[in-house]
Design a protein around this motif. Structure first.
Motif, mmCIF file in Angstrom:
data_model
loop_
_atom_site.group_PDB
_atom_site.id
_atom_site.type_symbol
_atom_site.label_atom_id
_atom_site.label_comp_id
_atom_site.label_asym_id
_atom_site.label_seq_id
_atom_site.Cartn_x
_atom_site.Cartn_y
_atom_site.Cartn_z
ATOM 1 N N MET A 1 0.827 -1.197 0.000
ATOM 2 C CA MET A 1 0.000 0.000 0.000
ATOM 3 C C MET A 1 0.856 1.239 0.000
ATOM 4 O O MET A 1 1.778 1.372 0.794
ATOM 5 C CB MET A 1 -0.901 0.034 1.241
ATOM 6 C CG MET A 1 -1.893 1.203 1.230
ATOM 7 S SD MET A 1 -2.221 1.932 2.854
ATOM 8 C CE MET A 1 -0.923 3.173 2.913
ATOM 9 N N ALA A 2 0.561 2.162 -0.902
ATOM 10 C CA ALA A 2 1.265 3.439 -0.942
ATOM 11 C C ALA A 2 0.355 4.532 -0.398
ATOM 12 O O ALA A 2 -0.850 4.555 -0.676
ATOM 13 C CB ALA A 2 1.695 3.770 -2.364
ATOM 14 N N LEU A 3 0.923 5.427 0.388
ATOM 15 C CA LEU A 3 0.232 6.624 0.822
ATOM 16 C C LEU A 3 0.629 7.730 -0.144
ATOM 17 O O LEU A 3 1.785 8.157 -0.180
ATOM 18 C CB LEU A 3 0.629 6.981 2.253
ATOM 19 C CG LEU A 3 0.027 8.257 2.843
ATOM 20 C CD1 LEU A 3 -1.491 8.219 2.821
ATOM 21 C CD2 LEU A 3 0.550 8.502 4.257
ATOM 22 N N ILE A 4 -0.327 8.177 -0.949
ATOM 23 C CA ILE A 4 -0.067 9.146 -2.008
ATOM 24 C C ILE A 4 -0.586 10.505 -1.538
ATOM 25 O O ILE A 4 -1.778 10.668 -1.264
ATOM 26 C CB ILE A 4 -0.762 8.729 -3.316
ATOM 27 C CG1 ILE A 4 -0.309 7.324 -3.721
ATOM 28 C CG2 ILE A 4 -0.472 9.732 -4.423
ATOM 29 C CD1 ILE A 4 -1.103 6.725 -4.861
ATOM 30 N N LEU A 5 0.316 11.471 -1.425
ATOM 31 C CA LEU A 5 -0.011 12.760 -0.839
ATOM 32 C C LEU A 5 0.165 13.878 -1.862
ATOM 33 O O LEU A 5 1.097 13.857 -2.673
ATOM 34 C CB LEU A 5 0.888 13.034 0.372
ATOM 35 C CG LEU A 5 0.863 11.990 1.482
ATOM 36 C CD1 LEU A 5 1.909 12.322 2.546
ATOM 37 C CD2 LEU A 5 -0.526 11.877 2.093
ATOM 38 N N PHE A 6 -0.739 14.863 -1.780
ATOM 39 C CA PHE A 6 -0.689 16.031 -2.653
ATOM 40 C C PHE A 6 -0.666 17.286 -1.786
ATOM 41 O O PHE A 6 -1.553 17.484 -0.952
ATOM 42 C CB PHE A 6 -1.896 16.066 -3.588
ATOM 43 C CG PHE A 6 -2.015 14.866 -4.479
ATOM 44 C CD1 PHE A 6 -1.262 14.765 -5.640
ATOM 45 C CD2 PHE A 6 -2.864 13.822 -4.147
ATOM 46 C CE1 PHE A 6 -1.354 13.649 -6.461
ATOM 47 C CE2 PHE A 6 -2.970 12.707 -4.948
ATOM 48 C CZ PHE A 6 -2.217 12.615 -6.115
ATOM 49 N N SER A 7 0.343 18.127 -1.995
ATOM 50 C CA SER A 7 0.459 19.343 -1.202
ATOM 51 C C SER A 7 1.048 20.449 -2.061
ATOM 52 O O SER A 7 1.643 20.190 -3.110
ATOM 53 C CB SER A 7 1.335 19.106 0.034
ATOM 54 O OG SER A 7 1.307 20.233 0.892
ATOM 55 N N THR A 8 0.891 21.673 -1.597
ATOM 56 C CA THR A 8 1.453 22.816 -2.307
ATOM 57 C C THR A 8 1.843 23.883 -1.305
ATOM 58 O O THR A 8 1.327 23.916 -0.182
ATOM 59 C CB THR A 8 0.448 23.383 -3.337
ATOM 60 O OG1 THR A 8 1.083 24.421 -4.106
ATOM 61 C CG2 THR A 8 -0.787 23.951 -2.654
ATOM 62 N N THR A 9 2.761 24.737 -1.699
ATOM 63 C CA THR A 9 3.187 25.843 -0.840
ATOM 64 C C THR A 9 3.562 27.027 -1.707
ATOM 65 O O THR A 9 4.000 26.860 -2.855
ATOM 66 C CB THR A 9 4.387 25.426 0.032
ATOM 67 O OG1 THR A 9 4.627 26.421 1.025
ATOM 68 C CG2 THR A 9 5.648 25.227 -0.799
ATOM 69 N N ASP A 10 3.376 28.215 -1.173
ATOM 70 C CA ASP A 10 3.768 29.448 -1.836
ATOM 71 C C ASP A 10 5.044 29.935 -1.157
ATOM 72 O O ASP A 10 5.018 30.371 -0.006
ATOM 73 C CB ASP A 10 2.647 30.487 -1.720
ATOM 74 C CG ASP A 10 2.967 31.781 -2.448
ATOM 75 O OD1 ASP A 10 4.102 31.931 -2.954
ATOM 76 O OD2 ASP A 10 2.086 32.660 -2.494
ATOM 77 N N LEU A 11 6.154 29.856 -1.852
ATOM 78 C CA LEU A 11 7.429 30.212 -1.247
ATOM 79 C C LEU A 11 7.558 31.713 -0.977
ATOM 80 O O LEU A 11 8.476 32.126 -0.277
ATOM 81 C CB LEU A 11 8.581 29.741 -2.138
ATOM 82 C CG LEU A 11 8.719 28.217 -2.281
ATOM 83 C CD1 LEU A 11 9.922 27.870 -3.139
ATOM 84 C CD2 LEU A 11 8.823 27.559 -0.910
#
Length: 293
Positions: A1-11
């Protein structure tokens, strides 16, 4: 099982310290045996910052950089498209959407793997968040059926986890919701409701498993407009969603009485909700997304 994560940031938003903390926590989870893939969109990212973050990020991270800024839902949809081009999530995979200011206790990944493996009918799971979360092992007996009220009132992007096949049925995020859009919020509530409607079983672990500031009255008032719009859209899907919509209308009056929301903003939210009432506009599977094969 893979834990697939999506995230973003404004530098450009002075959140690099929080992002580094998230990346470090994911690295510790990998060291403890979790199979994780993190897709991270770096907004307002110059080449020098991209090079530095590539050195800091654990090998499981896929970094995507853009030189400008985009709305949160658009950022997530861009990452989802990149992930689907690489590999289509399977039944045993779990998908999550951490904010850049959250972090995972050291055994989050292995706990999620154990829960979703032990409960093959579980398609959606939510939990609570807190600044100091609980890293104690989660027993399968703790996963109780989530009510519609739990999904609507407790879910944040940080506390929502979806089985891979259900994630594929839900599709992308609504492009008119979330930070950076005119509605400003509630893309996570919309996504959670759509996941609930697509799922066979949704579960709740009633304790804080993820590190993130807890929602409070001020944040609820700030994001009231978007939340009301989402409930207006989905109110006709289930009686419990209609109840949550009516309740939210009343909550708006409470916010005004507590001076957390102005009467002008309340009327604007009511007008926007009226335009969206009973217009169920979920994104179809893979809306605007390219699926490999």
């Amino acid at each position: 099982m893979a834990l697939i994560l999506f995230s973003t940031t404004d530098l450009a938003g002075s959140r690099e310290r929080e992002l580094t903390r998230l990346l470090a926590s994911i690295g510790r989870n990998v060291q403890n045996g979790a199979d994780i893939r993190l897709y991270l969109l770096l907004q307002n990212c110059p080449p020098t910052s991209l090079a530095r973050l590539r050195e800091q990020a654990p090998p499981c991270c896929r970094l995507v950089a853009i030189s400008d800024r985009c709305p949160l839902s658009a950022a997530r949809n861009q990452l989802i498209e990149a992930a689907l081009a690489e590999a289509t999530p399977g039944y045993d995979d779990v998908v999550g959407f951490p904010d850049d200011d959250c972090w995972y206790p050291d055994h989050t990944g292995t706990s999620l793997s154990r829960i979703f493996t032990a409960l093959p009918d579980l398609e959606v799971m939510i939990c609570r968040v807190a600044r100091q979360p609980d890293d104690a092992p989660v027993a399968t007996e703790e996963v109780r059926q989530a009510a519609v009220s739990d999904i609507v009132r407790l879910t944040t992007s940080n506390s929502l986890f979806i089985r891979g096949t259900t994630f594929l049925r839900v599709g992308g995020f609504a492009p008119d919701l979330g930070v950076g859009t005119v509605n400003g919020s509630a893309e996570d509530t919309d996504y959670a409701i759509r996941a609930l409607l697509a799922a066979g079983r949704a579960g709740l672990v009633d304790r804080a498993l993820i590190a993130h500031p807890e929602p409070d009255l001020t944040s609820a008032a700030k994001y009231y407009r978007g939340a009301l719009i989402v409930l207006a859209r989905h109110a006709g899907q289930r009686p419990a969603l209609m109840f949550e919509f009516v309740r939210k209308l009343l909550v708006g009056g409470y916010f005004v009485s507590r001076r957390k929301l102005s009467a002008r903003h309340l009327l604007d939210a009511f007008a926007a909700a009226a335009r969206n009432f009973l217009i169920n506009t979920p994104q179809p599977p893979h809306a605007g997304l390219k699926v490999r094969g």
